[in-house]
Scaffold this motif. Sequence first.
Motif, short mmCIF file in Angstrom:
data_model
loop_
_atom_site.label_atom_id
_atom_site.label_comp_id
_atom_site.label_asym_id
_atom_site.label_seq_id
_atom_site.Cartn_x
_atom_site.Cartn_y
_atom_site.Cartn_z
N ALA A 1 -3.97 -5.00 -14.98
CA ALA A 1 -4.71 -3.95 -15.68
C ALA A 1 -5.65 -3.24 -14.73
N GLU A 2 -6.35 -4.07 -13.92
CA GLU A 2 -7.25 -3.43 -12.96
C GLU A 2 -6.48 -2.52 -12.02
N GLN A 3 -5.33 -3.07 -11.55
CA GLN A 3 -4.50 -2.23 -10.65
C GLN A 3 -3.99 -0.98 -11.38
N LEU A 4 -3.60 -1.24 -12.64
CA LEU A 4 -3.12 -0.10 -13.40
C LEU A 4 -4.25 0.89 -13.66
N THR A 5 -5.47 0.29 -13.88
CA THR A 5 -6.62 1.18 -14.08
C THR A 5 -6.88 2.01 -12.85
N LEU A 6 -6.83 1.33 -11.70
CA LEU A 6 -7.00 2.06 -10.44
C LEU A 6 -5.89 3.11 -10.27
#
Length: 309
Positions: free
Chosen positions: A42-47
Amino acid sequence: MNKRTLTIIAVILALLLVGSLIWGVTTQSKLEADYSQKSEEAEQLTLLRDKLMQSVDSLDQAFTEVSNENAELQGQLTEAQETAKRALYDMRQAQRSRKNDNTVAYQMRVQIEDLINVRTMLETSIAELEEENQDLRERNVALSRDLSTAKTEAYNANKKADNLTRMNRSMEADLERMTLGAFRASAMQVDLLRKNGSNTANASRARRIVVSFDLTDVPREYLGVRPIYLVLTDESATPVISENPVRAKSIVNGAEKDIIALEGRDVNIERNQRLTFTHELDDKLAEGFYRAEIYTDVGMLGSAKVQLR
């Protein structure tokens, strides 16, 4: 229900609870692992989302700029296309105009050559006409002089004719008024002669006048010796006077009339005879009409006209 059954059920429930706990722990571990993984993702996707959103914003801005530029370019393209169309139209018009100009120029050259030829022909014709006009002017001047002379001569002739007519009428009236009925001269003839005796009508050459006439069927009371006079008058009835004029009297219309004759002589009047007077002119006669008149003591016997030119 019995105890055994309850025990079995309790055992089953216990087993199910233990299994549930084991599944729950296992599932929770998996979920926690999955959650951790998902959180990282999710964090990667958020980034990635943030980067994508930034890219989208950049792309949107770029798209907007490109759209604006495209619209501007589209307008410029349209304008360029219209300019190109106008240029192509003008070029085609110019080509057609050039073809037309070439055709017109050729036709104009042909017309100019024709006009030059016509002008040359006209100049030649004009030169010929000028020569003819000059000749016609000269002939016209000569004809005008001749016409003027002819008019003058015609006027004089008409005047003389009028005078002659008046003279004839006067003569006829005189004859009716002055003659003595049956005692009159007939077949009266007047001749003007040159020196050599030939007839002439030229005033400058007339030297002698000869007047002859007949007396026929003379009444008895006029027979015998009587004076006969030759009188010559011009067209104004003025007597022509010789160097030795003969002055006498005659009875005209019951009144005595003085006459001035060229000559006179006593003649023995017979019933039928022809008499002749020949008189040498002392002076040249002018051009015009003259009347020879024959008188006796008792009246006029007759008259006749003559013209000199």
